[in-house]
Design a protein around this motif. Structure first.
Motif, PDB file in Angstrom:
ATOM      1  N   MET A  47      -7.847 -10.972  -4.295  1.00 47.86           N
ATOM      2  CA  MET A  47      -6.806  -9.972  -4.061  1.00 47.86           C
ATOM      3  C   MET A  47      -6.927  -8.811  -5.049  1.00 47.86           C
ATOM      4  O   MET A  47      -5.988  -8.057  -5.253  1.00 47.86           O
ATOM      5  N   ALA A  48      -8.102  -8.702  -5.681  1.00 45.31           N
ATOM      6  CA  ALA A  48      -8.358  -7.525  -6.515  1.00 45.31           C
ATOM      7  C   ALA A  48      -9.152  -6.565  -5.647  1.00 45.31           C
ATOM      8  O   ALA A  48     -10.162  -6.945  -5.055  1.00 45.31           O
ATOM      9  N   PHE A  49      -8.667  -5.350  -5.542  1.00 48.70           N
ATOM     10  CA  PHE A  49      -9.293  -4.408  -4.627  1.00 48.70           C
ATOM     11  C   PHE A  49      -9.892  -3.245  -5.408  1.00 48.70           C
ATOM     12  O   PHE A  49      -9.435  -2.910  -6.493  1.00 48.70           O
ATOM     13  N   GLY A  73       3.084   8.012   5.417  1.00 47.26           N
ATOM     14  CA  GLY A  73       3.148   6.656   5.961  1.00 47.26           C
ATOM     15  C   GLY A  73       3.409   5.567   4.925  1.00 47.26           C
ATOM     16  O   GLY A  73       4.377   4.802   5.041  1.00 47.26           O
ATOM     17  N   PRO A  74       2.562   5.473   3.890  1.00 48.24           N
ATOM     18  CA  PRO A  74       2.724   4.355   2.944  1.00 48.24           C
ATOM     19  C   PRO A  74       4.100   4.286   2.294  1.00 48.24           C
ATOM     20  O   PRO A  74       4.671   3.201   2.164  1.00 48.24           O
ATOM     21  N   GLY A  75       4.648   5.424   1.932  1.00 51.48           N
ATOM     22  CA  GLY A  75       5.961   5.420   1.278  1.00 51.48           C
ATOM     23  C   GLY A  75       7.063   4.891   2.192  1.00 51.48           C
ATOM     24  O   GLY A  75       8.061   4.341   1.735  1.00 51.48           O
ATOM     25  N   ILE A  76       6.862   5.065   3.504  1.00 48.80           N
ATOM     26  CA  ILE A  76       7.842   4.549   4.462  1.00 48.80           C
ATOM     27  C   ILE A  76       7.730   3.028   4.556  1.00 48.80           C
ATOM     28  O   ILE A  76       8.722   2.322   4.705  1.00 48.80           O
ATOM     29  N   LEU A  77       6.505   2.529   4.425  1.00 49.32           N
ATOM     30  CA  LEU A  77       6.286   1.088   4.604  1.00 49.32           C
ATOM     31  C   LEU A  77       6.495   0.263   3.337  1.00 49.32           C
ATOM     32  O   LEU A  77       6.627  -0.964   3.411  1.00 49.32           O
ATOM     33  N   PHE A 111      -6.601   1.674   5.029  1.00 49.57           N
ATOM     34  CA  PHE A 111      -7.107   1.498   3.663  1.00 49.57           C
ATOM     35  C   PHE A 111      -6.134   0.725   2.783  1.00 49.57           C
ATOM     36  O   PHE A 111      -6.464   0.299   1.678  1.00 49.57           O
ATOM     37  N   LEU A 112      -4.925   0.532   3.270  1.00 50.57           N
ATOM     38  CA  LEU A 112      -3.980  -0.351   2.584  1.00 50.57           C
ATOM     39  C   LEU A 112      -3.763  -1.631   3.387  1.00 50.57           C
ATOM     40  O   LEU A 112      -3.380  -2.669   2.837  1.00 50.57           O
ATOM     41  N   PHE A 113      -3.985  -1.552   4.656  1.00 54.56           N
ATOM     42  CA  PHE A 113      -3.613  -2.618   5.590  1.00 54.56           C
ATOM     43  C   PHE A 113      -4.658  -2.590   6.709  1.00 54.56           C
ATOM     44  O   PHE A 113      -4.450  -1.936   7.722  1.00 54.56           O
ATOM     45  N   PRO A 114      -5.788  -3.265   6.473  1.00 53.19           N
ATOM     46  CA  PRO A 114      -6.891  -3.171   7.429  1.00 53.19           C
ATOM     47  C   PRO A 114      -6.527  -3.767   8.785  1.00 53.19           C
ATOM     48  O   PRO A 114      -5.633  -4.610   8.879  1.00 53.19           O
ATOM     49  N   ALA A 134       7.930  -4.916   0.553  1.00 50.16           N
ATOM     50  CA  ALA A 134       8.475  -5.390  -0.729  1.00 50.16           C
ATOM     51  C   ALA A 134       9.732  -6.229  -0.617  1.00 50.16           C
ATOM     52  O   ALA A 134      10.078  -6.911  -1.561  1.00 50.16           O
ATOM     53  N   TRP A 135      10.426  -6.188   0.518  1.00 52.59           N
ATOM     54  CA  TRP A 135      11.757  -6.822   0.471  1.00 52.59           C
ATOM     55  C   TRP A 135      11.623  -8.327   0.266  1.00 52.59           C
ATOM     56  O   TRP A 135      11.060  -9.047   1.054  1.00 52.59           O
ATOM     57  N   ASP A 136      12.136  -8.742  -0.870  1.00 58.20           N
ATOM     58  CA  ASP A 136      12.103 -10.136  -1.324  1.00 58.20           C
ATOM     59  C   ASP A 136      10.713 -10.690  -1.588  1.00 58.20           C
ATOM     60  O   ASP A 136      10.466 -11.229  -2.648  1.00 58.20           O
ATOM     61  N   TYR A 137       9.833 -10.561  -0.632  1.00 55.57           N
ATOM     62  CA  TYR A 137       8.478 -11.057  -0.839  1.00 55.57           C
ATOM     63  C   TYR A 137       7.556  -9.852  -0.856  1.00 55.57           C
ATOM     64  O   TYR A 137       7.623  -9.024   0.035  1.00 55.57           O
ATOM     65  N   GLU A 138       6.693  -9.792  -1.878  1.00 57.03           N
ATOM     66  CA  GLU A 138       5.757  -8.674  -1.918  1.00 57.03           C
ATOM     67  C   GLU A 138       4.450  -9.058  -1.269  1.00 57.03           C
ATOM     68  O   GLU A 138       3.834 -10.059  -1.638  1.00 57.03           O
ATOM     69  N   ASP A 139       4.035  -8.243  -0.326  1.00 49.59           N
ATOM     70  CA  ASP A 139       2.723  -8.422   0.261  1.00 49.59           C
ATOM     71  C   ASP A 139       1.720  -7.798  -0.706  1.00 49.59           C
ATOM     72  O   ASP A 139       1.606  -6.577  -0.803  1.00 49.59           O
ATOM     73  N   LYS A 140       0.995  -8.660  -1.420  1.00 52.04           N
ATOM     74  CA  LYS A 140       0.088  -8.146  -2.451  1.00 52.04           C
ATOM     75  C   LYS A 140      -1.175  -7.542  -1.874  1.00 52.04           C
ATOM     76  O   LYS A 140      -1.899  -6.829  -2.574  1.00 52.04           O
ATOM     77  N   PHE A 141      -1.460  -7.850  -0.614  1.00 55.57           N
ATOM     78  CA  PHE A 141      -2.585  -7.157   0.016  1.00 55.57           C
ATOM     79  C   PHE A 141      -2.266  -5.669   0.070  1.00 55.57           C
ATOM     80  O   PHE A 141      -3.097  -4.816  -0.174  1.00 55.57           O
ATOM     81  N   TRP A 142      -1.031  -5.386   0.385  1.00 55.81           N
ATOM     82  CA  TRP A 142      -0.573  -3.988   0.453  1.00 55.81           C
ATOM     83  C   TRP A 142      -0.456  -3.397  -0.953  1.00 55.81           C
ATOM     84  O   TRP A 142      -1.030  -2.351  -1.240  1.00 55.81           O
ATOM     85  N   PHE A 143       0.292  -4.054  -1.817  1.00 63.36           N
ATOM     86  CA  PHE A 143       0.612  -3.414  -3.099  1.00 63.36           C
ATOM     87  C   PHE A 143      -0.566  -3.379  -4.075  1.00 63.36           C
ATOM     88  O   PHE A 143      -0.696  -2.421  -4.832  1.00 63.36           O
ATOM     89  N   ASN A 144      -1.413  -4.401  -4.058  1.00 66.59           N
ATOM     90  CA  ASN A 144      -2.576  -4.329  -4.950  1.00 66.59           C
ATOM     91  C   ASN A 144      -3.495  -3.186  -4.528  1.00 66.59           C
ATOM     92  O   ASN A 144      -4.060  -2.474  -5.363  1.00 66.59           O
ATOM     93  N   ARG A 145      -3.623  -3.007  -3.222  1.00 68.48           N
ATOM     94  CA  ARG A 145      -4.425  -1.874  -2.749  1.00 68.48           C
ATOM     95  C   ARG A 145      -3.719  -0.558  -3.062  1.00 68.48           C
ATOM     96  O   ARG A 145      -4.354   0.431  -3.440  1.00 68.48           O
ATOM     97  N   ARG A 146      -2.433  -0.546  -2.902  1.00 64.70           N
ATOM     98  CA  ARG A 146      -1.656   0.682  -3.109  1.00 64.70           C
ATOM     99  C   ARG A 146      -1.844   1.167  -4.544  1.00 64.70           C
ATOM    100  O   ARG A 146      -2.021   2.359  -4.772  1.00 64.70           O
ATOM    101  N   GLU A 147      -1.799   0.205  -5.485  1.00 59.62           N
ATOM    102  CA  GLU A 147      -1.987   0.551  -6.887  1.00 59.62           C
ATOM    103  C   GLU A 147      -3.346   1.178  -7.139  1.00 59.62           C
ATOM    104  O   GLU A 147      -3.490   2.070  -7.963  1.00 59.62           O
ATOM    105  N   GLN A 148      -4.340   0.695  -6.413  1.00 60.49           N
ATOM    106  CA  GLN A 148      -5.720   1.115  -6.640  1.00 60.49           C
ATOM    107  C   GLN A 148      -6.081   2.379  -5.867  1.00 60.49           C
ATOM    108  O   GLN A 148      -7.184   2.874  -5.985  1.00 60.49           O
ATOM    109  N   THR A 149      -5.173   2.848  -5.034  1.00 62.26           N
ATOM    110  CA  THR A 149      -5.542   3.920  -4.107  1.00 62.26           C
ATOM    111  C   THR A 149      -4.826   5.223  -4.422  1.00 62.26           C
ATOM    112  O   THR A 149      -3.622   5.233  -4.698  1.00 62.26           O
ATOM    113  N   ALA A 150      -5.586   6.308  -4.410  1.00 57.70           N
ATOM    114  CA  ALA A 150      -4.995   7.640  -4.532  1.00 57.70           C
ATOM    115  C   ALA A 150      -5.240   8.398  -3.229  1.00 57.70           C
ATOM    116  O   ALA A 150      -6.290   8.230  -2.592  1.00 57.70           O
TER     117      ALA A 150
END
Ligand code: FAD
Ligand code: SF4
Ligand code: SF4
Ligand code: FES
Lengths: 349, 283
Positions: A85-87, A102-106, A60-63, A111-127
């Protein structure tokens, strides 16, 4: 931590309320013999009296596969069509604490240097709403990687523990997102009393007692650091057939591949899950393959999870969910490999 | 530090091939510019960084940006045909559009090299990734002391950048030694004959105040390292660039992970002492 009580009917209403509010609402659903996390259209589809979903909720964060852009060919050029990229807002119910971790580990990797927005935009939208475990088996070893079958704070926004009356869940809200979810549906959440908190405590103890597999990982990382070459690798993992199932079910495996699908008019590039255990993972075009035999690929799996990732990002790349052991077609049990390593480390070999 | 705002880090920008040079039967140089002029002005990179180049419909491949950043009018990469994407690339002609993501990865510490002698050792198709450093040093010639280049290939035909070799060879401030493997020479070949490490031993370069940039096929690197060791070179002053298989180039896809490093981000430029700390078998 904010605590509440929600009963089973009100949990159904919460799911219903989220569906009505337009949120993509996900829960374990029975599919044949297994449970899978799927979007539900009604609370009746969700199954909470279950052990563990076949695949982790990572998707659900990384299909498993997703388009990252498409393009069309034009007369003298190419036109790139970005993907949206709006989820949608998503709430995933019924995770176990290992899955919620899992998500907190990944995050650090994405995020290191380059943010994968597929991951983080979904992460923001997901509970994420996790639940204290009701079952465990011999493959479970979450408590050996610092988690626990009743832990509220492994990464979920809300954590529910079924109390011994079998009707009411004790609710913990470890994050702001979780508190917001509670305040969005105030009538469904009732105050928790001291005796509820005590009941939650004993339910948690009961859940902890379910875990029988206890590994001592304290010396594993150090052993790995000095045993890249060791007889253990071939002995224990020669039987791996490199199917990649372990990585696909894993809440923390992050490897992916790009594949282009094209027609003469245009095409799309997809990002697809991949696994270090698959034979062509490091195969160069020249034919050179540093991991040219299966046990070297499996060694990467263990090294990456229990040494490299810790050195790099400070976290073990494993939540002890046991899926890889349970579902491996050749019963290659990761916990057994770790036990062997721990034994070697202890005996100084 | 996150450098990409809300951007999709996997989406390439469009570039146009402005020239193509056939270097050897299976090696091509591509000169390119961004399609969007604004991108050309904004583009900057460091010596030794790489890019992910898309042939639309075929896929994406990793190539070093092999010019020096002091060359502003266009950029270059040099590609050897080995598989699907590189084969498709060999058919790409000037005017055609490719995709580019980058610049990625770390770089050669050219500032640290200032005031030192530079010894460049390279073999086969690995001259392009060394050339960016050579060109940089030449562009800032007075910042560096002696520049020595040792370059070898299997046969005379396999030498890339013949036009550049001619130029370097004619400069009084560069010492260029070229060699081909025994049997690879032509009747009019004026360079050395012998494997790169053997010629290196013969050259007997001094380690005094010297940094080495060493890139080539694994076997050439391995034996050259033994020679450099004998000559007393410190592995911490020998730099190379790894070519582990890559996909994302930005430390996410896990493909290039070896030991505690993700080669795409922690490398691809490493000193030899850093390389020795990695599990050698996995490189
Ligand atoms: C940092 C770096 C710099 C490089 N610089 C150059 C250069 O300047 N010139 C040059 O000719 N080659 C360079 N290479 C190697 C080049 O990337 C591969 O030869 C090329 O990707 C092969 O692609 P292919 O599609 O033809 O091969 P296929 O076997 O068809 O490959 C399919 C896919 O596998 C991947 N792949 C296969 N082999 C490699 C490899 N060795 N390295 C990375 N990815 C690989 C690519 O993603 C490719 O799209 C570099 C590699 C790296 C990692
Ligand atoms: S390297 Fe292997 S173990 Fe590590 S994330 Fe990738 S697939 Fe999983
Ligand atoms: S360990 Fe098992 S599940 Fe994983 S790749 Fe090997 S055979 Fe497949
Ligand atoms: S190429 Fe993807 S992590 Fe390095």
């Amino acid at each position: 931590m904010e605590t509440k009580i929600i009963n089973k009917q009100d949990l159904a209403k919460l799911i219903d309320g989220l569906i009505s509010a337009g949120a993509r609402t996900v829960a374990p659903v029975k599919v044949g013999q297994m449970h899978l996390f799927q979007e539900v259209r009604s609370p009746a589809e969700a199954v909470f009296d279950y052990f563990l979903a076949r695949r982790s909720p990572k998707e659900f964060l990384f299909p498993q596969t997703e388009p990252i852009f498409s393009y069309t060919r034009q007369k003298d050029s190419v036109k790139i069509h970005p993907v949206d990229m709006a989820f949608p807002r998503t709430v995933v119910f019924g995770l176990r604490p290992c899955d919620a971790a899992g998500p907190g580990i990944l995050d650090a990797l994405f995020a290191w240097d380059y943010e994968d927005k597929f991951w983080f935009n979904r992460r923001e939208q997901t509970a994420f709403v996790s639940m204290t475990c009701a079952q465990a088996d011999h493959a479970c070893f979450c408590s050996s990687v610092g988690l626990s079958p009743d832990a509220a704070d492994t990464g979920a926004d809300l954590h529910l523990t079924l109390l011994d009356d079998g009707q009411r869940y004790f609710v913990e809200a470890p994050t702001g997102k979780g508190k917001k979810l509670v305040s969005e549906f105030p009538s469904l959440f009732k105050p928790a009393t001291d005796s509820d908190a005590a009941a939650r405590g004993s339910a948690g103890e009961k859940a902890k007692g379910l875990i029988t597999r206890k590994l001592d990982l304290s010396n594993v990382k150090q052993w790995l650091g000095s045993h890249f070459t060791d007889e253990l690798w071939e002995r224990l993992s020669a039987k791996c057939i490199g199917c990649g199932a372990c990585a696909f079910e894993c809440p923390t495996c992050h490897c992916f591949d790009f594949q282009d699908e094209a027609t003469p008019e245009g095409g799309v590039r997809c990002k697809n899950w991949d696994s270090c255990c698959i034979d062509n993972f490091t195969l160069h075009a020249s034919g050179h393959n540093p991991r040219n035999i299966q046990h070297k690929r499996y060694r990467q799996r263990i090294m990456h999870k229990f040494k490299y990732y810790i050195d790099k990002f400070g976290k073990t790349l494993c939540t002890g969910c046991g899926r890889c052991s349970r579902q491996c077609p050749v019963t290659l049990d990761i916990a057994e490999v770790l036990e062997n390593i721990a034994a070697k480390a202890a005996s100084g070999s | 530090m996150n450098s990409n705002g809300n951007q999709n880090i996997y989406q390439p920008k469009l570039i146009r091939v402005i020239d193509k040079i056939q270097e050897t039967p299976d090696v091509f140089t591509f000169k390119w510019r961004f399609v969007d002029e604004k991108e050309n002005e904004a583009f900057d990179f460091k010596v030794g960084q790489f890019g992910e180049f898309t042939v639309f419909g075929e896929g994406e491949s990793t190539f070093d940006i092999c010019n020096s950043p002091t060359q502003k009018e266009y950029n270059e990469f040099c590609c050897r045909v080995v598989g699907k994407v590189t084969k498709a690339l060999s058919k790409v002609e000037p005017g055609e559009t490719l995709g580019f993501r980058g610049p990625y990865g770390g770089s050669f510490p050219v500032d640290k090299y200032k005031g030192s002698n530079m010894l460049f050792i390279s073999g086969g198709i690995a001259l392009p990734p060394v050339r960016c450093v050579i060109d940089y040093c030449l562009a800032k010639r007075s910042d560096y002391a002696g520049l020595t280049i040792l370059y070898g290939a299997r046969t005379v035909d396999d030498l890339v950048y013949k036009y550049m070799l001619k130029d370097w060879g004619s400069r009084p401030d560069v010492k260029l030694v070229t060699t081909v493997d025994p049997g690879g020479e032509t009747p009019d070949w004026k360079g050395e004959v012998g494997f790169v490490p053997a010629i290196l031993e013969k050259m007997n370069p001094s380690r005094e105040n010297t940094y080495v940039v060493l890139i080539g096929p694994p076997i050439m690197i391995k034996i050259s390292m033994q020679v450099l060791g004998k000559l007393g070179f410190d592995p911490g002053r020998i730099y190379t660039s790894l070519e582990n298989k890559m996909k994302c180039g930005v430390g996410k896809c896990g493909r290039c992970n070896v030991g505690n490093v993700y080669v795409c981000k922690d490398g691809p430029v490493f000193t030899y002492s850093e390389i020795l700390a990695l599990p050698q078998e996995d490189i």
